[in-house]
Design an enzyme around this catalytic site. Structure first.
Site, short mmCIF file in Angstrom:
data_model
loop_
_atom_site.label_atom_id
_atom_site.label_comp_id
_atom_site.label_asym_id
_atom_site.label_seq_id
_atom_site.Cartn_x
_atom_site.Cartn_y
_atom_site.Cartn_z
CG ASP A 95 -1.73 1.17 1.44
OD1 ASP A 95 -1.57 2.16 0.70
OD2 ASP A 95 -2.59 1.13 2.35
CG ASP A 126 -6.48 11.05 -6.43
OD1 ASP A 126 -5.84 11.66 -5.55
OD2 ASP A 126 -7.13 11.63 -7.33
N GLY A 160 -9.59 4.99 -6.13
CA GLY A 160 -8.32 4.28 -6.29
C GLY A 160 -7.23 4.78 -5.35
N GLY A 166 -5.64 1.27 -13.51
CA GLY A 166 -6.84 0.95 -12.75
C GLY A 166 -8.05 1.54 -13.46
CB ILE A 167 -10.23 4.37 -12.44
CG1 ILE A 167 -10.66 3.80 -11.07
CG2 ILE A 167 -11.34 5.24 -13.03
CD1 ILE A 167 -10.75 4.81 -9.93
CE1 TYR A 168 -9.10 8.53 -15.16
CE2 TYR A 168 -6.81 9.26 -15.27
CZ TYR A 168 -8.14 9.53 -14.98
OH TYR A 168 -8.49 10.77 -14.52
N1 AR6 Z 1 -1.31 1.60 -3.02
C1 AR6 Z 1 -0.76 1.23 -4.21
N2 AR6 Z 1 -1.49 1.03 -5.33
C2 AR6 Z 1 -2.83 1.20 -5.23
C3 AR6 Z 1 -3.47 1.60 -4.03
C4 AR6 Z 1 -2.65 1.80 -2.89
N3 AR6 Z 1 -3.16 2.18 -1.70
N4 AR6 Z 1 -4.81 1.68 -4.28
C5 AR6 Z 1 -5.01 1.34 -5.57
N5 AR6 Z 1 -3.81 1.04 -6.15
P1 AR6 Z 1 -6.15 3.83 -10.01
P2 AR6 Z 1 -5.67 5.29 -12.56
C6 AR6 Z 1 -3.51 0.59 -7.53
O1 AR6 Z 1 -7.51 3.46 -10.46
O2 AR6 Z 1 -5.96 4.07 -13.35
C7 AR6 Z 1 -8.81 8.11 -9.43
O3 AR6 Z 1 -10.18 8.29 -9.22
C8 AR6 Z 1 -4.63 0.03 -8.38
O4 AR6 Z 1 -4.91 -1.31 -8.00
O5 AR6 Z 1 -5.97 4.30 -8.63
O6 AR6 Z 1 -4.47 6.11 -12.90
C9 AR6 Z 1 -8.12 9.40 -9.87
O7 AR6 Z 1 -8.68 10.53 -9.24
C10 AR6 Z 1 -3.99 0.12 -9.77
O8 AR6 Z 1 -3.09 -0.97 -9.96
O9 AR6 Z 1 -5.50 4.99 -10.97
C11 AR6 Z 1 -8.39 9.39 -11.35
O10 AR6 Z 1 -9.69 9.90 -11.64
C12 AR6 Z 1 -3.19 1.42 -9.68
O11 AR6 Z 1 -3.08 1.73 -8.28
C13 AR6 Z 1 -8.33 7.92 -11.73
O12 AR6 Z 1 -8.64 7.22 -10.52
C14 AR6 Z 1 -3.82 2.62 -10.38
O13 AR6 Z 1 -5.22 2.55 -10.27
C15 AR6 Z 1 -6.94 7.51 -12.15
O14 AR6 Z 1 -6.96 6.19 -12.62
#
Ligand code: AR6
Length: 167
Positions: free
Chosen positions: A8, A32, A30, A117-119
């Site tokens: 994390d 963020d 996510g 992730g979300i993107y």
């Molecule tokens: N520590 C490490 N990695 C993590 C954690 C954590 N605590 N939580 C999630 N991940 P994402 P994106 C991983 O969706 O695709 C937000 O709403 C997750 O499993 O967080 O760049 C922003 O505001 C995945 O592998 O980011 C934007 O609107 C990775 O982090 C949007 O999401 C990235 O997933 C950005 O989407």
């Protein structure tokens, strides 16, 4: 040196951790959301003063209640099929974050898997772009002593390990 770890990112004690943000820099889901929750409301207050950030660029704040000294916020590209410059934008996220880290005297930096992730950026491509960009930056900038890729699930970790092993 690049290390791929499971964990994390809000618990990582690096000089800077990177936030996979959106262009508003005002929080989201996510990683963020997790970073804002762990850092506390002062982080959002500082982010409000930054007036957003363009995709592929990066901005830095303090880490507040996080173990990390700084948070580097970068909005990654949303995957739209690959014909909208997504790969170049993802590369510029990693590069611009590392440039800011150097500027602020950071020796250790931790990244999440930006955009996968979300993107919805395909992990197979994103992992290769991330690993290549980090390794080539660190070769030219020995002031960055250690970069950690902090993976939140085994599938993600597997892709980054494979990308690193192929380089
Ligand atoms: N520590 C490490 N990695 C993590 C954690 C954590 N605590 N939580 C999630 N991940 P994402 P994106 C991983 O969706 O695709 C937000 O709403 C997750 O499993 O967080 O760049 C922003 O505001 C995945 O592998 O980011 C934007 O609107 C990775 O982090 C949007 O999401 C990235 O997933 C950005 O989407």
């Amino acid at each position: 040196m690049l290390k791929i770890i499971m964990g994390d990112i809000t618990k990582v004690k690096a000089d800077a951790i990177v936030n996979a943000a959106n262009t508003s820099l005002l929080g989201g889901g996510g990683v963020d959301g997790a970073i804002h929750r762990a850092a506390g409301p002062e982080l959002l207050a500082e982010c409000r003063m930054l007036h957003g950030c363009k995709t592929g660029q990066a901005k830095i704040t303090k880490g507040y209640r996080l173990p990390a000294k700084y948070v580097i916020h970068t909005p990654g590209p949303v995957w739209n099929g690959g014909h909208k410059g997504e790969e170049a934008l993802l590369k510029s996220c990693y590069e611009n974050c590392l440039k800011l880290a150097s500027e602020y005297g950071c020796e250790t930096v931790a990244f999440p898997s930006i955009s996968t992730g979300i993107y919805r950026f395909p992990l197979e491509k994103a992992s290769v772009i991330a690993v290549e960009t980090i390794l080539s930056y660190c070769k030219e900038h020995p002031e960055i002593q250690e970069v950690q890729m902090v993976c939140f699930d085994e599938r993600t970790k597997g892709y980054y390990e494979k990308a690193l092993s192929l380089l």
